[in-house]
Write a protein that holds these residues in place. Structure first.
Motif, PDB file in Angstrom:
ATOM      1  N   ARG A 362       0.805  -1.225   0.000  1.00 41.78           N
ATOM      2  CA  ARG A 362       0.000   0.000   0.000  1.00 41.78           C
ATOM      3  C   ARG A 362       0.840   1.278   0.000  1.00 41.78           C
ATOM      4  N   ALA A 363       2.142   1.159   0.269  1.00 43.73           N
ATOM      5  CA  ALA A 363       3.012   2.346   0.276  1.00 43.73           C
ATOM      6  C   ALA A 363       4.216   2.086  -0.623  1.00 43.73           C
ATOM      7  N   PRO A 364       4.005   2.096  -1.953  1.00 50.73           N
ATOM      8  CA  PRO A 364       5.085   1.705  -2.868  1.00 50.73           C
ATOM      9  C   PRO A 364       6.296   2.628  -2.836  1.00 50.73           C
ATOM     10  N   GLY A 365       6.133   3.861  -2.378  1.00 46.86           N
ATOM     11  CA  GLY A 365       7.275   4.770  -2.333  1.00 46.86           C
ATOM     12  C   GLY A 365       7.903   4.880  -0.955  1.00 46.86           C
ATOM     13  N   LEU A 366       7.684   3.900  -0.107  1.00 42.65           N
ATOM     14  CA  LEU A 366       8.142   3.970   1.278  1.00 42.65           C
ATOM     15  C   LEU A 366       9.649   4.186   1.364  1.00 42.65           C
ATOM     16  N   THR A 367      10.046   5.151   2.203  1.00 37.76           N
ATOM     17  CA  THR A 367      11.463   5.425   2.418  1.00 37.76           C
ATOM     18  C   THR A 367      11.645   6.051   3.789  1.00 37.76           C
ATOM     19  N   LEU A 368      12.869   6.091   4.262  1.00 29.60           N
ATOM     20  CA  LEU A 368      13.143   6.754   5.536  1.00 29.60           C
ATOM     21  C   LEU A 368      12.925   8.261   5.395  1.00 29.60           C
ATOM     22  N   ASP A 369      12.379   8.869   6.436  1.00 31.11           N
ATOM     23  CA  ASP A 369      12.124  10.301   6.431  1.00 31.11           C
ATOM     24  C   ASP A 369      13.158  11.061   7.270  1.00 31.11           C
ATOM     25  N   ALA A 370      13.825  10.345   8.148  1.00 28.31           N
ATOM     26  CA  ALA A 370      14.874  10.911   9.016  1.00 28.31           C
ATOM     27  C   ALA A 370      15.597   9.741   9.665  1.00 28.31           C
ATOM     28  N   GLU A 371      16.606  10.039  10.448  1.00 30.15           N
ATOM     29  CA  GLU A 371      17.312   8.977  11.161  1.00 30.15           C
ATOM     30  C   GLU A 371      16.368   8.307  12.157  1.00 30.15           C
ATOM     31  N   PRO A 372      16.468   6.992  12.307  1.00 28.34           N
ATOM     32  CA  PRO A 372      15.647   6.315  13.328  1.00 28.34           C
ATOM     33  C   PRO A 372      15.950   6.874  14.708  1.00 28.34           C
ATOM     34  N   GLY A 373      14.995   6.702  15.632  1.00 25.44           N
ATOM     35  CA  GLY A 373      15.213   7.131  17.004  1.00 25.44           C
ATOM     36  C   GLY A 373      16.258   6.271  17.688  1.00 25.44           C
ATOM     37  N   GLU A 374      16.546   6.578  18.948  1.00 23.89           N
ATOM     38  CA  GLU A 374      17.576   5.844  19.675  1.00 23.89           C
ATOM     39  C   GLU A 374      17.177   4.389  19.874  1.00 23.89           C
ATOM     40  N   TRP A 375      18.177   3.532  19.965  1.00 30.41           N
ATOM     41  CA  TRP A 375      17.935   2.130  20.261  1.00 30.41           C
ATOM     42  C   TRP A 375      17.570   1.992  21.730  1.00 30.41           C
ATOM     43  N   LEU A 376      16.699   1.035  22.018  1.00 29.00           N
ATOM     44  CA  LEU A 376      16.230   0.834  23.385  1.00 29.00           C
ATOM     45  C   LEU A 376      17.392   0.479  24.311  1.00 29.00           C
ATOM     46  N   PRO A 377      17.340   0.922  25.560  1.00 31.31           N
ATOM     47  CA  PRO A 377      18.407   0.594  26.507  1.00 31.31           C
ATOM     48  C   PRO A 377      18.285  -0.849  26.992  1.00 31.31           C
ATOM     49  N   GLY A 378      19.329  -1.315  27.649  1.00 33.42           N
ATOM     50  CA  GLY A 378      19.295  -2.649  28.227  1.00 33.42           C
ATOM     51  C   GLY A 378      19.823  -3.697  27.274  1.00 33.42           C
ATOM     52  N   MET A 379      19.850  -4.934  27.758  1.00 33.50           N
ATOM     53  CA  MET A 379      20.447  -6.049  27.016  1.00 33.50           C
ATOM     54  C   MET A 379      19.409  -7.063  26.547  1.00 33.50           C
ATOM     55  N   LEU A 380      18.113  -6.756  26.741  1.00 36.75           N
ATOM     56  CA  LEU A 380      17.078  -7.731  26.405  1.00 36.75           C
ATOM     57  C   LEU A 380      16.451  -7.467  25.045  1.00 36.75           C
ATOM     58  N   ILE A 381      15.824  -6.316  24.873  1.00 38.00           N
ATOM     59  CA  ILE A 381      15.070  -6.017  23.652  1.00 38.00           C
ATOM     60  C   ILE A 381      15.902  -5.168  22.708  1.00 38.00           C
ATOM     61  N   ARG A 382      15.876  -5.520  21.429  1.00 38.56           N
ATOM     62  CA  ARG A 382      16.621  -4.799  20.393  1.00 38.56           C
ATOM     63  C   ARG A 382      15.621  -4.138  19.448  1.00 38.56           C
ATOM     64  N   GLY A 383      15.592  -2.824  19.456  1.00 43.67           N
ATOM     65  CA  GLY A 383      14.675  -2.100  18.593  1.00 43.67           C
ATOM     66  C   GLY A 383      14.837  -0.609  18.787  1.00 43.67           C
ATOM     67  N   VAL A 384      14.252   0.181  17.877  1.00 48.43           N
ATOM     68  CA  VAL A 384      14.350   1.637  17.954  1.00 48.43           C
ATOM     69  C   VAL A 384      13.077   2.225  18.528  1.00 48.43           C
ATOM     70  N   ARG A 385      13.231   3.371  19.199  1.00 48.54           N
ATOM     71  CA  ARG A 385      12.059   4.026  19.793  1.00 48.54           C
ATOM     72  C   ARG A 385      11.146   4.645  18.732  1.00 48.54           C
ATOM     73  N   SER A 386      11.715   5.061  17.611  1.00 51.59           N
ATOM     74  CA  SER A 386      10.911   5.669  16.558  1.00 51.59           C
ATOM     75  C   SER A 386      11.512   5.336  15.197  1.00 51.59           C
ATOM     76  N   LEU A 387      10.673   5.329  14.161  1.00 50.96           N
ATOM     77  CA  LEU A 387      11.133   5.037  12.808  1.00 50.96           C
ATOM     78  C   LEU A 387      10.386   5.962  11.842  1.00 50.96           C
ATOM     79  N   PRO A 388      10.926   7.177  11.595  1.00 52.75           N
ATOM     80  CA  PRO A 388      10.263   8.135  10.716  1.00 52.75           C
ATOM     81  C   PRO A 388      10.319   7.664   9.246  1.00 52.75           C
ATOM     82  N   VAL A 389       9.158   7.581   8.607  1.00 54.24           N
ATOM     83  CA  VAL A 389       9.084   7.150   7.207  1.00 54.24           C
ATOM     84  C   VAL A 389       8.163   8.086   6.441  1.00 54.24           C
ATOM     85  N   ARG A 390       8.321   8.082   5.115  1.00 57.55           N
ATOM     86  CA  ARG A 390       7.398   8.818   4.228  1.00 57.55           C
ATOM     87  C   ARG A 390       7.181   7.969   2.988  1.00 57.55           C
ATOM     88  N   TRP A 391       6.198   8.390   2.168  1.00 56.21           N
ATOM     89  CA  TRP A 391       5.858   7.604   0.985  1.00 56.21           C
ATOM     90  C   TRP A 391       5.216   8.504  -0.051  1.00 56.21           C
TER      91      TRP A 391
END
Length: 391
Positions: A362-391
């Motif tokens: 549904r979003a064929p032009g999907l791309t990053l809109d800015a740098e991703p947010g910071e990575w989550l702290p700690g040693m358990l979960i791996r992921g970013v707090r935010s992921l800015p995208v546009r299309w």
């Protein structure tokens, strides 16, 4: 002893170079880590073969009470699958498996598709969004809350509590969040006991019994709800986020997937291997002295099994730092291995596949809109707090 406390932000942003240097020195190390409660010393397993074996080794217990230590969540919430060993683990898993079946998961497919479509209907007209807030978070939280029977009005507060539990900013906030979570779950279970049959998973768990009349106690119900709510959404949020981030930063892989939708399953599995949502398995404790790859582990020692580290082991996966959605990923450890293999793996795969496939369609032009947010702290979960995208 290898001191990793100085790695700080580098370990949080990108732990893979650190793990690669450790693997070059050996598959198992005694390390010192900076944790929310202070400095922590543990054994860290970074080699694939050693990690896979350790995940299934009965000498590495999950029940810390055997060492005389009971962690905060178990003190406040109660016993659950991730902190239990056989025969208790066998009993608990048997009871929840009666309610959490493959058939029940597959019946969720149309509902997951509908939720995904509704979220994208709201998101797409704006032309840009934070994908975590707009899709990756609300999809799995809606699914698991509907599955368990958590009222919609409670979900915003639940997000704040659960994020602080799995990626705490400090020891005090972690404790406060766990206390709030325990109180909330107790009230939810009591409400469902009084309401009678509700048709949701938590209601079924309250009433499920084995042939000999065994059923879950209040502490066990609270622990099971805690595990299913946390594991049932935090991991999937970051699986979806990490997959989209990986695809957007590897345009050739994204183009291949757009050209051939049959590669979608491979994209999900390669994300699980390359940047899975669980960086390290939860702690195990040596119930007796043992050796892992020549290292002598003392009775009562903590052992941290590095899933992210093991899955970048070149001895198991060729060119392991390359993101390749056509790769044969069989044997990856993102969902664990052995008796603690993730009960919710089919649901996570189903949600991620539907979310990513529908988004790209549904979003064929999907791309990053800015740098991703910071990575989550700690040693358990791996992921970013935010992921800015546009299309």
């Amino acid at each position: 002893m290898i001191d990793l406390t100085g790695c700080g932000e580098a370990l949080r942003r990108d732990p893979h170079p650190v793990y690669a240097r450790l693997r070059e020195r050996g598959p198992v190390h005694r390390v010192r880590l900076a944790m929310p409660g202070g400095v922590w010393e543990t054994w860290l397993v970074v080699g694939y073969d050693e990690a896979r074996a350790a995940l299934a080794d009965p000498r590495l217990a999950k029940d810390s009470a055997k060492t005389g230590y009971v962690p905060l969540d178990e003190q406040l919430i109660g016993k659950y699958l991730l902190v239990a060993d056989p025969p208790q683990h066998t009993r608990l898993r048997g009871l929840v498996a009666r309610a959490f079946t493959m058939r029940r998961v597959e019946r969720l497919r149309p509902r997951i598709q509908r939720i995904t479509d509704d979220l994208l209907d709201a998101m797409l007209p704006h032309g840009r969004a934070d994908l975590i807030d707009s899709l990756a978070y609300p999809l799995p939280i809606t699914v698991i809350c509907e599955l368990l029977g958590v009222p919609e009005t409670d979900r915003a507060e639940f997000r704040k509590i659960s994020t602080e539990v799995v990626a705490p900013t400090d020891a005090d906030s972690e404790r406060a969040a766990t206390v709030r979570f325990a109180e909330y779950l107790t009230g939810l279970i009591e409400d469902k006991r009084c309401a009678g049959p509700t048709g949701d998973l938590l209601g079924d768990l309250i009433r499920t019994t084995t042939e000999d009349g065994d059923r879950l106690s209040m502490d066990e119900l609270r622990g099971m709800a805690y595990l299913l709510l946390i594991a049932g959404h935090e991991t999937t949020v970051n699986l979806i986020g990490n997959a989209v981030l990986a695809l957007l930063t590897h345009p050739a892989q994204l183009a291949a997937l757009r050209a051939d939708s049959t590669l979608l399953e491979g994209a999900v599995e390669e994300t699980l291997r390359w940047e899975g949502p669980v960086e390290n398995a939860t702690y195990r404790y040596a119930a007796e002295p043992l050796r892992i790859a020549g290292s002598s582990i003392g009775r009562g020692d903590d052992v941290l099994i590095g899933l992210a580290a093991a899955q970048r082991d070149g001895g198991r996966f060729a060119d392991p730092d390359r993101f390749d959605i056509r790769r044969d990923t069989r044997g990856h450890l993102a969902f664990g291995h052995g008796i603690h293999y993730c009960l919710g793996a089919p649901l996570a795969r189903l949600e991620a596949g539907i979310a990513i496939g529908t988004l790209l369609d549904r979003a064929p032009g999907l791309t990053l809109d800015a740098e991703p947010g910071e990575w989550l702290p700690g040693m358990l979960i791996r992921g970013v707090r935010s992921l800015p995208v546009r299309w």
